[in-house]
Every structure is written in C-alpha cells, then in structure tokens.
Design an enzyme around this catalytic site. Structure first.
Site, PDB file in Angstrom:
ATOM      1  N   GLU A  53       6.502  -2.678   6.692  1.00 14.60           N
ATOM      2  CA  GLU A  53       7.352  -1.854   7.658  1.00 14.60           C
ATOM      3  C   GLU A  53       7.161  -0.858   7.744  1.00 14.60           C
ATOM      4  OE1 GLU A  53       8.845  -2.770  10.080  1.00 14.60           O
ATOM      5  OE2 GLU A  53       9.272  -5.010   9.744  1.00 14.60           O
ATOM      6  N   CYS A 105      11.978   6.245  10.615  1.00 10.43           N
ATOM      7  CA  CYS A 105      10.812   5.831  10.747  1.00 10.43           C
ATOM      8  C   CYS A 105      10.034   5.955  12.339  1.00 10.43           C
ATOM      9  CB  CYS A 105       9.958   4.594   9.902  1.00 10.43           C
ATOM     10  SG  CYS A 105      11.548   4.049  10.944  1.00 10.43           S
ATOM     11  N   GLU A 150       2.436  11.514   9.862  1.00 18.01           N
ATOM     12  CA  GLU A 150       3.840  11.782   9.827  1.00 18.01           C
ATOM     13  C   GLU A 150       4.677  12.732   8.380  1.00 18.01           C
ATOM     14  OE1 GLU A 150       5.457   8.693   7.406  1.00 18.01           O
ATOM     15  OE2 GLU A 150       7.275   7.832   9.102  1.00 18.01           O
ATOM     16  N   LYS A 195      14.544  -4.401  -5.376  1.00 15.22           N
ATOM     17  CA  LYS A 195      14.677  -2.743  -5.618  1.00 15.22           C
ATOM     18  C   LYS A 195      14.612  -1.588  -4.932  1.00 15.22           C
ATOM     19  CE  LYS A 195      11.529   0.005  -6.097  1.00 15.22           C
ATOM     20  NZ  LYS A 195      12.590   1.379  -6.113  1.00 15.22           N
TER      21      LYS A 195
HETATM   22  P1  NAD Z   1       7.645   5.044  -0.271  1.00 20.64           P
HETATM   23  O1  NAD Z   1       6.686   3.862  -0.021  1.00 20.64           O
HETATM   24  O2  NAD Z   1       7.526   6.465  -1.844  1.00 20.64           O
HETATM   25  O3  NAD Z   1       9.170   3.683  -1.612  1.00 20.64           O
HETATM   26  C1  NAD Z   1       9.168   2.926  -0.889  1.00 20.64           C
HETATM   27  C2  NAD Z   1       9.455   2.385  -1.868  1.00 20.64           C
HETATM   28  O4  NAD Z   1       8.321   1.831  -2.737  1.00 20.64           O
HETATM   29  C3  NAD Z   1      10.656   2.821  -3.278  1.00 20.64           C
HETATM   30  O5  NAD Z   1      12.145   1.669  -3.350  1.00 20.64           O
HETATM   31  C4  NAD Z   1       9.599   3.219  -4.430  1.00 20.64           C
HETATM   32  O6  NAD Z   1      10.214   2.795  -5.317  1.00 20.64           O
HETATM   33  C5  NAD Z   1       8.791   1.996  -4.045  1.00 20.64           C
HETATM   34  N1  NAD Z   1       7.207   1.893  -4.777  1.00 20.64           N
HETATM   35  C6  NAD Z   1       6.683   3.203  -5.130  1.00 20.64           C
HETATM   36  N2  NAD Z   1       5.480   2.716  -5.320  1.00 20.64           N
HETATM   37  C7  NAD Z   1       5.375   1.720  -5.654  1.00 20.64           C
HETATM   38  C8  NAD Z   1       4.297   0.608  -5.203  1.00 20.64           C
HETATM   39  N3  NAD Z   1       3.503   0.533  -6.564  1.00 20.64           N
HETATM   40  N4  NAD Z   1       4.800  -0.688  -6.200  1.00 20.64           N
HETATM   41  C9  NAD Z   1       5.918  -1.621  -5.167  1.00 20.64           C
HETATM   42  N5  NAD Z   1       6.903  -0.256  -4.916  1.00 20.64           N
HETATM   43  C10 NAD Z   1       6.499   0.473  -4.777  1.00 20.64           C
HETATM   44  O7  NAD Z   1       8.307   5.476   0.682  1.00 20.64           O
HETATM   45  P2  NAD Z   1       9.592   6.443   0.808  1.00 20.64           P
HETATM   46  O8  NAD Z   1       9.191   7.911   0.775  1.00 20.64           O
HETATM   47  O9  NAD Z   1      10.997   5.914   0.216  1.00 20.64           O
HETATM   48  O10 NAD Z   1       9.819   6.252   2.284  1.00 20.64           O
HETATM   49  C11 NAD Z   1       9.747   6.578   3.448  1.00 20.64           C
HETATM   50  C12 NAD Z   1       8.516   6.134   3.951  1.00 20.64           C
HETATM   51  O11 NAD Z   1       8.535   4.830   4.385  1.00 20.64           O
HETATM   52  C13 NAD Z   1       8.116   6.438   5.623  1.00 20.64           C
HETATM   53  O12 NAD Z   1       6.763   7.155   5.572  1.00 20.64           O
HETATM   54  C14 NAD Z   1       8.940   5.729   6.508  1.00 20.64           C
HETATM   55  O13 NAD Z   1       7.951   5.874   7.496  1.00 20.64           O
HETATM   56  C15 NAD Z   1       9.099   4.943   6.503  1.00 20.64           C
HETATM   57  N6  NAD Z   1       9.618   3.766   7.102  1.00 20.64           N
HETATM   58  C16 NAD Z   1       9.742   2.554   7.297  1.00 20.64           C
HETATM   59  C17 NAD Z   1      10.007   1.616   7.997  1.00 20.64           C
HETATM   60  C18 NAD Z   1       9.922   0.698   8.784  1.00 20.64           C
HETATM   61  O14 NAD Z   1      10.868   0.033   9.412  1.00 20.64           O
HETATM   62  N7  NAD Z   1       8.366   0.956   9.817  1.00 20.64           N
HETATM   63  C19 NAD Z   1      11.097   2.061   8.052  1.00 20.64           C
HETATM   64  C20 NAD Z   1      12.033   2.875   6.742  1.00 20.64           C
HETATM   65  C21 NAD Z   1      11.060   4.370   5.881  1.00 20.64           C
END
Ligand code: NAD
Length: 469
Positions: free
Chosen positions: A245, A279, A377, A170
C-alpha cells in the site's frame, strides 16, 4: 516522559536481545517525549519462532474462538481509546480532536469490520466438483507508517487475526507509542501467546529481517514507494507474498455542474486535514478552466481559514511529523515557486507566531499537471489546483500520474459522476463524499498491489486451496 523499552514476543514483554534505544521527538515542541528500544534481527528470529509455533494452533481455531478474542480486544480498545488518541497526538502531532476522534475511530472501525466479515466469511465453498478452501497464509510481517498509525496497524492486525494468521508488527520509528498501547490491549484481551508479536526498530533492520526471513510467509507493507520496491526485492528470494500500500497523488475532479465554491472549499480543507499526510489525499484539485477565478478565490479563502497550532489546543491542523518531513515540504514549496506555479495561499516558512515545532503553512498553488509539485507526492499540506478544458481533459489529467490510489468526483448528476469515476485508473473513488469500512482500499500503478479493508482485506491473508473430487 514515555519509556517503552520492551518488545512483545510470545505473550510476554521481553528485553531486546541487545540493548539499544532511541529518543522520540514530539513534533509540536521539538522536545524529547520518550524513549523506545531498537530491535535486531535476533529479536525478529525469536518473534518469528513464536509466531510459527502459535500458528499450529491459531490457524486451526474455530471462527467462534477467533470472534471471542476479537470481541475481547474490542472491549479493551474501548477502555483505552483516549489513551490511544493521546499517544497519536504526542507521536505525530495530530490535533487532539482528530487523534482521539478519527484516528482512534478508524482503528475501532477496522476491528468492528473484521468482526462483521468474520461472522459471514465462507472459508469453504463448493464449486461443482471442487471444494475451495480459504486457509490462513501463516506467519505475517506487518510493516506500518506513521501518518495514520491506528488505521495502518488495525487494518492489518485484525483481518490477519480473523483469518487465522499469526504476526509480527513493526511499527514506525516516528510513531511508536500507539502501537505499544495496542499491543498491551491485545495482550490484556487474552490473545494466545505468539499469535501477535511486536518489535520496535529501524526499517532497515527489523523490516529487512522480516522481508528476508525464510519462515515469514507474507509481508503486508504500507509506506513509501521506494521502500515498497526494496521490500519486494528483499522478499523475492523466499517467494513470499508481498502486499503493498504505497503513495498517491490523487485527483479531485470538480465537475462544471457542482457547487464550485463549496466543493473547492471542502477539497481544500480536506487536503489540510492530518497536515496533508494522507496517502489518498486529493492533492490535485481539477477545476473547469472557465471557472478558475471562482475556484481560486474559494480555495484561497478555505486555505487561509485553516487554523494551525498546538495539537492540544483548538486548532484544525497541527505540525507535520518531523524536521525531515518539514524540510521535504519546504523544498517542494520552493520548487513550486521556482517552476513558476502561482502561489495563492500559504508559502514558505512556519505560520506566523509559531517559532517552535514542525508547523507548515497550509499552501495552495495553481499550476499544470507537468510540474514537479503536480507529479510527486509531497505528503504535506500543499494543494495544487489544475484547470481543465472539458470532462475528457479532466479524466486525462487525473490519469496522467504514476500513482493510482484515490480519486474524488464532485458533481450534481450522479450518473455522470459514476461515468467519470469508471474512467479513472485508481483503486478507490469517492463521489460527493461518503465513507465505507467495507469498501476495498488499495492502489493501481505505483500506488501498490494489495486491497485492504473489509472482506477484501481478509483475502490478503488467505491462501486458496482446491480439493477436487
Ligand atoms: P516509509 O516507507 O519510510 O516507512 C514505512 C515503514 O517501513 C516504517 O515502519 C519503516 O520503518 C519501514 N521501513 C523503512 N525501510 C525499510 C526497509 N528497507 N525494509 C522494510 N521496512 C522498512 O514511509 P513513511 O514515511 O512511514 O510513510 C509515508 C508513506 O506511506 C507515504 O508515501 C504514503 O503515501 C504512504 N502511505 C500509503 C498508504 C496506503 O494505504 N496506500 C497509507 C498510508 C501511507
């Protein structure tokens, strides 16, 4: 204008069960760049059923068979790498040199690493009287964010494929294009039907349907902390494994014996890469209090030197991903001003001459570790510089965070850098730069619980079986 209206399920491009679409916005222009379909729980059911059927055979394939597929994917990926890069540029605004370069390179690196690990991985080990077998966990839901789209998808898909798992990807709604092309690549490489499936859509719908699905064995999630928490709750009833992650607020400690100007400039420029949407970015720069003035000058100069503009032009930084991300970052900059942090570069609003597009000024504050801008963050090009008194104080500040994803140490004494690194409570620490696709990557504390990359990334997707006697 891109139009990606079909999902990839059971080896075919299929229409959504219920037609529903959404427009995708180019963050550099604020114009519509294309349309994707939004899936439903019914689409997830179809994909999970296909993945379950495929697992019966894919989970039993030989290492050689899986290597053949991964190598076929590698050659398709190479053919389409510029296309992938251009999709990243369009969907999330990375400069074209970064999109075609590091973004696509990260995906290729994880693919190559999966091949290298698979060649050597011991799926069976005899320990005394016990045969220990590593077996694929089964059907996996892979949920990814928009910030490094190729990295996040490839670091999950290829270890999962190599381990013998089947999967449903997804991708993020904000950055759906590169994932669509990646699905075409995986299809064209001859991956058996049902092994890899992809459904676009909302996290609250598709992500939730995967997390709660009784026939999904594992969720691998990269994204924000609140969504990670929600997924764990959603997955609890079916006791599935959840790899998380999450976010970070990583400290970059510049030791007193480091070349201050060069390291501070490098850390500042690094923070602005990918518009600060990384991140593991070193978003807290810790410098000796006795050399704060020197550090301020180096950081402000480096920040002011970051060119911002059209991702298809020759600029170091493009826009941030969306209007909402732009607004979140502006709110944090305002918060920094309100809480009395010293602004040394950048600030509120768009950079001069950029009236359209979600461009943010590269920004640096000097503050202490108790401020909101030092604790939360921001996920944008905003660096905080924090002075420390001595090395113990630097380690204390670095560890005084809810997060524990990355860390950086700059110094000229390698032993001292390692001593400091050992005391930092984070999953990965880079000393004076360096990069390794085989180094495990993941978080302590609220940065998550999994470890991806290299051999450790395989263990995410494997069950352990003991055959005793
Ligand atoms: P997000 O949590 O908003 O979304 C991530 C994914 O989760 C998207 O595909 C989204 O559609 C999905 N999602 C949203 N609500 C959901 C639910 N209720 N159930 C299941 N899936 C759901 O994050 P974002 O804004 O896309 O990304 C930024 C965040 O990601 C930042 O906090 C960043 O630090 C983190 N990040 C972490 C890493 C790591 O390896 N630790 C790497 C990259 C980004």
């Amino acid at each position: 204008m891109r139009e990606y209206l079909k999902f990839y399920i059971d080896g075919k491009w299929v229409d959504p069960t219920t037609p529903k679409t959404v427009e995708v916005i180019n963050p550099a222009t604020e114009a519509v760049s294309g349309t994707i379909s939004l899936g439903s729980a019914a689409d997830v059911d179809k994909a999970v059923a296909a993945a379950r059927r495929a697992f019966a055979t894919w989970g039993e394939t030989s290492v050689k068979d899986r290597l053949d597929i991964l190598q076929a994917i590698q050659s398709e990926y190479a053919k389409r790498s510029d296309e992938l890069g251009d999709a990243v540029v369009e969907e999330m605004g990375a400069p074209v040199s970064l999109g075609r370069g590091f973004h696509v390179g990260l995906g290729a690196g994880h693919l190559q690493t999966a091949i290298e690990v698979l060649k050597e991985f011991q799926f069976e080990q005899q320990r005394g009287a016990t045969l220990i077998r590593y077996e694929p966990i089964g059907v996996c839901g892979l949920i990814t964010p928009w910030n490094w789209p190729m990295n996040q998808t490839c670091v999950k898909i290829f270890p999962a494929l190599a381990s013998g798992c089947t999967m449903i990807l997804k991708p993020p709604q904000l950055a759906p294009y590169s994932a669509q092309i990646l699905a075409e690549i995986i299809h064209d490489a001859g991956t058996p039907a049902g092994v890899f499936n992809m459904i676009q859509g909302q996290g609250s719908v598709i992500g939730n349907a995967l997390s709660t699905h009784q026939d999904v064995d594992m969720i691998s999630f990269t994204g924000s902390e609140p969504v990670g928490v929600q997924i764990q709750k959603d997955a609890a009833d079916t006791v599935k494994r959840v790899g998380l992650e999450l976010g970070g607020k990583s400290a970059w400690i510049v030791l007193d014996d480091a070349d201050m100007a060069n390291n501070v400039a490098g850390a500042t420029g690094g923070m602005m890469g990918n518009s600060g949407q990384t991140c593991s970015a070193g978003s807290r720069l810790l410098v000796p209090a006795s050399r704060l003035e020197e550090a301020i000058k180096a950081s402000a100069d480096a920040c002011n030197a970051v060119s911002v503009g059209d991702p298809n032009g020759n600029f170091a930084m493009g826009p941030v991903v969306s209007k909402s991300q732009f607004n979140i970052i502006q709110d944090y900059i305002q918060k920094g001003l309100d809480e009395g942090a010293q602004l040394i570069a950048g600030g509120l609003g768009r950079p001069e001459g950029l009236d359209k597009g979600w461009y943010v000024k590269p920004t640096v504050f000097v503050t202490n570790n108790d401020t909101v801008i030092a604790r939360e963050e921001i996920f944008g090009p905003v660096l905080v510089v924090i002075p420390y008194n001595d090395v113990d104080d630097a380690i204390r500040i670095a560890n005084d965070s809810n997060f524990g994803l990355g860390g950086y140490v700059s110094g000229s004494d390698a032993d001292e850098c390692r001593r400091v690194a050992r005391k930092m409570r984070t999953g990965a620490i880079w000393i004076n730069g360096g990069f390794d696709f085989h180094a495990p990557f993941g978080g302590y504390k609220r940065s998550g619980n999994g470890r991806e990359w290299g051999e450790y990334g395989f263990h995410e997707y494997l069950e352990i079986k003991s055959i005793i006697g």
